[in-house]
Design a protein around this motif. Structure first.
Motif, mmCIF file in Angstrom:
data_model
loop_
_atom_site.group_PDB
_atom_site.id
_atom_site.type_symbol
_atom_site.label_atom_id
_atom_site.label_comp_id
_atom_site.label_asym_id
_atom_site.label_seq_id
_atom_site.Cartn_x
_atom_site.Cartn_y
_atom_site.Cartn_z
ATOM 1 N N PHE A 116 0.802 -1.217 0.000
ATOM 2 C CA PHE A 116 0.000 0.000 0.000
ATOM 3 C C PHE A 116 0.839 1.272 0.000
ATOM 4 O O PHE A 116 1.873 1.357 0.656
ATOM 5 N N ALA A 117 0.308 2.252 -0.719
ATOM 6 C CA ALA A 117 0.840 3.608 -0.649
ATOM 7 C C ALA A 117 0.332 4.271 0.627
ATOM 8 O O ALA A 117 -0.445 3.706 1.392
ATOM 9 N N ALA A 118 0.764 5.515 0.850
ATOM 10 C CA ALA A 118 0.470 6.208 2.104
ATOM 11 C C ALA A 118 -0.973 6.675 2.204
ATOM 12 O O ALA A 118 -1.465 6.923 3.301
ATOM 13 N N HIS A 119 -1.665 6.814 1.086
ATOM 14 C CA HIS A 119 -3.036 7.338 1.095
ATOM 15 C C HIS A 119 -3.976 6.201 1.481
ATOM 16 O O HIS A 119 -4.301 5.337 0.665
ATOM 17 N N ASP A 120 -4.428 6.210 2.713
ATOM 18 C CA ASP A 120 -5.021 5.034 3.341
ATOM 19 C C ASP A 120 -6.500 4.886 2.985
ATOM 20 O O ASP A 120 -7.325 5.738 3.321
ATOM 21 N N GLY A 121 -6.819 3.790 2.320
ATOM 22 C CA GLY A 121 -8.184 3.521 1.913
ATOM 23 C C GLY A 121 -9.139 3.276 3.053
ATOM 24 O O GLY A 121 -10.364 3.273 2.851
ATOM 25 N N ARG A 122 -8.628 3.082 4.254
ATOM 26 C CA ARG A 122 -9.515 2.956 5.420
ATOM 27 C C ARG A 122 -10.128 4.292 5.798
ATOM 28 O O ARG A 122 -11.100 4.345 6.560
ATOM 29 N N VAL A 123 -9.566 5.383 5.267
ATOM 30 C CA VAL A 123 -10.051 6.726 5.573
ATOM 31 C C VAL A 123 -10.640 7.394 4.331
ATOM 32 O O VAL A 123 -11.692 8.025 4.387
ATOM 33 N N VAL A 124 -9.946 7.291 3.200
ATOM 34 C CA VAL A 124 -10.480 7.787 1.925
ATOM 35 C C VAL A 124 -10.975 6.557 1.151
ATOM 36 O O VAL A 124 -10.212 5.877 0.482
ATOM 37 N N HIS A 125 -12.260 6.299 1.277
ATOM 38 C CA HIS A 125 -12.810 5.006 0.868
ATOM 39 C C HIS A 125 -12.830 4.808 -0.636
ATOM 40 O O HIS A 125 -12.695 3.680 -1.122
ATOM 41 N N GLY A 126 -12.999 5.886 -1.402
ATOM 42 C CA GLY A 126 -12.941 5.744 -2.851
ATOM 43 C C GLY A 126 -11.565 5.299 -3.312
ATOM 44 O O GLY A 126 -11.433 4.510 -4.251
ATOM 45 N N GLN A 127 -10.540 5.807 -2.629
ATOM 46 C CA GLN A 127 -9.187 5.359 -2.944
ATOM 47 C C GLN A 127 -9.031 3.883 -2.595
ATOM 48 O O GLN A 127 -8.356 3.138 -3.306
ATOM 49 N N GLY A 128 -9.672 3.456 -1.515
ATOM 50 C CA GLY A 128 -9.668 2.034 -1.176
ATOM 51 C C GLY A 128 -10.313 1.196 -2.261
ATOM 52 O O GLY A 128 -9.808 0.131 -2.628
ATOM 53 N N LEU A 129 -11.439 1.661 -2.795
ATOM 54 C CA LEU A 129 -12.077 0.979 -3.920
ATOM 55 C C LEU A 129 -11.131 0.902 -5.110
ATOM 56 O O LEU A 129 -11.027 -0.139 -5.777
ATOM 57 N N SER A 130 -10.401 1.983 -5.351
ATOM 58 C CA SER A 130 -9.429 2.011 -6.440
ATOM 59 C C SER A 130 -8.344 0.971 -6.241
ATOM 60 O O SER A 130 -7.940 0.281 -7.189
ATOM 61 N N TYR A 131 -7.847 0.849 -5.008
ATOM 62 C CA TYR A 131 -6.840 -0.175 -4.722
ATOM 63 C C TYR A 131 -7.373 -1.570 -5.043
ATOM 64 O O TYR A 131 -6.653 -2.424 -5.558
ATOM 65 N N ALA A 132 -8.641 -1.803 -4.702
ATOM 66 C CA ALA A 132 -9.213 -3.132 -4.896
ATOM 67 C C ALA A 132 -9.291 -3.513 -6.363
ATOM 68 O O ALA A 132 -8.935 -4.632 -6.742
ATOM 69 N N VAL A 133 -9.746 -2.594 -7.214
ATOM 70 C CA VAL A 133 -10.011 -2.958 -8.613
ATOM 71 C C VAL A 133 -8.856 -2.632 -9.557
ATOM 72 O O VAL A 133 -8.832 -3.116 -10.692
ATOM 73 N N GLY A 134 -7.896 -1.828 -9.122
ATOM 74 C CA GLY A 134 -6.832 -1.391 -10.010
ATOM 75 C C GLY A 134 -5.924 -2.517 -10.448
ATOM 76 O O GLY A 134 -5.581 -3.400 -9.655
ATOM 77 N N THR A 135 -5.502 -2.496 -11.710
ATOM 78 C CA THR A 135 -4.614 -3.551 -12.200
ATOM 79 C C THR A 135 -3.235 -3.479 -11.561
ATOM 80 O O THR A 135 -2.505 -4.466 -11.567
ATOM 81 N N ARG A 136 -2.856 -2.324 -11.010
ATOM 82 C CA ARG A 136 -1.570 -2.208 -10.320
ATOM 83 C C ARG A 136 -1.702 -2.502 -8.825
ATOM 84 O O ARG A 136 -0.726 -2.370 -8.086
ATOM 85 N N GLY A 137 -2.907 -2.876 -8.371
ATOM 86 C CA GLY A 137 -3.078 -3.154 -6.953
ATOM 87 C C GLY A 137 -3.078 -1.875 -6.137
ATOM 88 O O GLY A 137 -3.637 -0.857 -6.550
ATOM 89 N N ALA A 138 -2.412 -1.910 -4.987
ATOM 90 C CA ALA A 138 -2.511 -0.817 -4.005
ATOM 91 C C ALA A 138 -1.560 0.334 -4.324
ATOM 92 O O ALA A 138 -0.807 0.803 -3.469
ATOM 93 N N ASP A 139 -1.609 0.800 -5.558
ATOM 94 C CA ASP A 139 -0.773 1.912 -6.008
ATOM 95 C C ASP A 139 -1.646 3.139 -6.208
ATOM 96 O O ASP A 139 -2.625 3.094 -6.965
ATOM 97 N N HIS A 140 -1.303 4.242 -5.565
ATOM 98 C CA HIS A 140 -2.161 5.415 -5.544
ATOM 99 C C HIS A 140 -2.221 6.170 -6.860
ATOM 100 O O HIS A 140 -3.178 6.896 -7.121
ATOM 101 N N MET A 141 -1.221 6.027 -7.733
ATOM 102 C CA MET A 141 -1.160 6.832 -8.943
ATOM 103 C C MET A 141 -2.062 6.310 -10.066
ATOM 104 O O MET A 141 -2.265 6.991 -11.068
ATOM 105 N N PHE A 142 -2.605 5.109 -9.921
ATOM 106 C CA PHE A 142 -3.470 4.557 -10.966
ATOM 107 C C PHE A 142 -4.741 5.377 -11.107
ATOM 108 O O PHE A 142 -5.225 5.616 -12.199
ATOM 109 N N SER A 143 -5.288 5.831 -9.974
ATOM 110 C CA SER A 143 -6.515 6.629 -10.054
ATOM 111 C C SER A 143 -6.384 8.017 -9.423
ATOM 112 O O SER A 143 -7.042 8.952 -9.858
#
Length: 556
Positions: free
Chosen positions: A401-428
């Motif tokens: 995981f990157a530093a932008h925590d999906g437990r707090v910014v939930h849309g970013q958490g959704l992005s981590y789940a579906v992104g082809t790069r996994g838990a990388d913040h720059m994909f979305s």
């Protein structure tokens, strides 16, 4: 639509051959950078290729904007099958490489095969030369630069180099350019290492012509970059350390806590105190880079940026910015992604109850790069070793995981789940509108369309190739339309095709809805994932249908 011009240069390092191919149709359809690299990789890399085997290929690519004089364009893209995630992964780096690269006359350089000895590959507008460099085995990135300078007069901006970590196939090894700029996430340095390529050099004066539809917009962007009083120009991304710690979250002690009690000791103010001059990427007036120096120890490095401060700072419970600077320098010299290296070390510190032990951290960085002792295990990354360490698996699809925590910014958490790069913040980068209250931080329901727009836009960003700092500050929807001479929705449609190709490649390697998982619960996550699949036209299992993949792959 604006797109790069130039050829594909295929360099087979096993056969020691180089072949030039026209890719005009591919460039017109996919712009350049990540887009055209994804198209080529999807067509030319076998779906079952071993990421560290000779069938994997690595693509270095520029976009059309690397031939402009506009700020935020000093970057390049790299694409290949990631040793960390097992799927196609694109990464980009700043610095001064891109203008030297386009001077060769090529838009894309493809590295294929596997050399039987350690080599340097020299690419110019006059051809390709292969040089055996056994004496550079184990050399650090700056040592390679010094040697190439002594031999040929090349500077760091002419080079893409791997350090010992790449040679030893550390799964998060990073190719480096300009000595301190990394093609960071996903371990593409290990791919170069598996091919026995120590460095690539680029020079030439044969950049192909690119016709820009609106020259005035370039000057407007450049002017705004030069006159901005944005704090990111002074502190880079480290400005976020205190802001996120106080208002959102800052992963701490291997993700077990959401704030760090000593954040003020490692925040942007502390980094700015160590900054001793301005620095930028090629032709960029925003000048956000962070050359830092500690007068007492004499340590000089570039950075650390925010993600490095998280990984080697709060997540490792280190409250001394100079020690974090040292970790940053070691990773740059040895050629490793600072996020994955720091997070993996944090996992080990958690398993050994050694948080805050900076001597151990610096020792582990060296051991990982050389695969010595416990470093051999840690070099595999968290996903492969978490059970042995007895810690939670803080990864998605193998990416930590990157530093932008999906437990707090939930849309970013959704992005981590579906992104082809996994838990990388720059994909979305969906965390940006969540931080700024454009959309609420809580909840995932109803965010799928917004997420898709961001993913598609960022795919175009990486194809152009543009810096993220320009987006949302200077380069907004109307600027995109002026730059590309195209309606915004048609521009995003290219990004949509790129994401579909990336996911289709991942599907062929076994990735489906079972892999779109997080190590924590979020409100409405399962229904939001299904909503995302439906909006993209994928199946309920997260698979890109054949006809949609075929449409995405069309290059005419």
């Amino acid at each position: 639509m604006l797109h790069a011009n130039g050829s594909l240069l295929t360099v087979d390092v096993g056969d020691r051959t180089a072949e030039t191919t026209a890719i005009d149709d591919e460039l017109e359809a996919f712009i350049g950078g990540r887009g055209v690299s994804t198209k080529l990789a999807h067509d030319r890399i076998p779906f079952d290729a071993d990421p560290l085997g000779p069938e994997n290929r690595l693509y270095l690519a520029s976009g059309p904007l690397q031939q402009s004089s506009m700020s935020f364009t000093g970057r390049m893209n790299m694409t290949g099958v990631s040793p960390l995630t097992g799927s196609l992964l694109s990464s980009n780096a700043g610095g001064y490489l891109s203008r030297n690269f386009v001077g060769t006359g090529h838009s894309v350089v493809e590295i294929a095969g596997e050399s039987d000895e350690l080599i340097a590959v020299h690419v110019s507008d006059e051809g390709v030369e292969f040089e055996a460099v056994p004496e550079l085995e184990g050399a650090t990135v700056p040592e390679v630069t010094e040697e190439m300078n002594d031999r040929y007069g090349f500077e760091s901006e002419n080079l893409v180099t791997i350090g010992p970590a790449g040679e030893n196939e550390v799964r998060f090894a990073a190719p480096m350019t300009y000595d301190e700029r990394a093609f960071g996430r996903g371990g593409l340095g290990a791919v170069l290492g598996s091919k026995n390529v120590k460095c690539l050099t680029f020079e030439g004066d044969s950049a192909p012509d690119v016709e820009f539809p609106n020259e005035d917009i370039q000057m407007d962007v450049h002017r705004q970059a030069a006159t901005s009083d944005d704090i990111f120009r002074r502190q880079g991304t480290t400005h976020l350390v205190q802001v996120l710690n106080d208002n959102f979250s800052l992963p701490t002690r291997y993700f077990s806590e959401l704030s760090f009690e000593h954040a003020e000791k490692i925040n942007g103010d502390r980094v700015e105190e160590k900054k001793y001059k301005k620095a930028a990427c090629s032709v960029c007036a925003f000048a956000c880079k962070l050359p830092t120096r500690d007068e007492e120890s004499g340590l000089e490095t570039e950075g650390p940026e925010f993600e490095t401060v998280m990984a080697f700072g709060s997540n490792s419970a280190v409250d001394d910015i100079v020690e974090i600077m040292k970790s940053n320098e070691l990773c740059d010299d040895l050629g490793m992604d600072t996020i994955s290296c720091g997070n993996t070390i944090a996992a080990y510190l958690a398993s050994e109850d050694e948080f805050g032990n900076v001597e151990l951290i610096h020792e582990l960085i060296e051991k990982i790069a050389h695969r010595e002792g416990v470093g051999d295990k840690l070099a595999e990354g968290i996903d492969r070793i978490h059970e042995d360490l007895g810690v939670e698996n803080w990864t998605v699809k193998g990416m930590d995981f990157a530093a932008h925590d999906g437990r707090v910014v939930h849309g970013q958490g959704l992005s981590y789940a579906v992104g082809t790069r996994g838990a990388d913040h720059m994909f979305s980068t969906l965390m940006i509108p969540e931080y700024n209250d454009v959309i609420p931080a809580e909840g995932t329901a109803g965010k799928s369309e917004f997420l898709i727009d961001h993913e598609n836009r960022n795919a175009v960003r990486d194809s152009a190739v543009l810096c993220q700092f320009g987006l949302g500050r200077v380069i907004e929807e109307e600027v995109f339309e002026a730059l590309f001479d195209e309606d915004y929705e048609d521009i995003l449609a290219v990004g949509n095709r790129i994401v579909n190709l990336e996911r289709h490649f991942a599907n062929q390697r076994g990735v489906d809805s079972e892999d779109d998982r997080l190590p924590y619960d979020l409100p409405d996550l399962e229904s939001s994932i299904q909503e995302y699949y439906a909006a993209r036209g994928w199946t309920d299992d997260g698979v890109v249908p054949g006809d949609l993949a075929a449409d995405a792959a069309q290059a005419d």
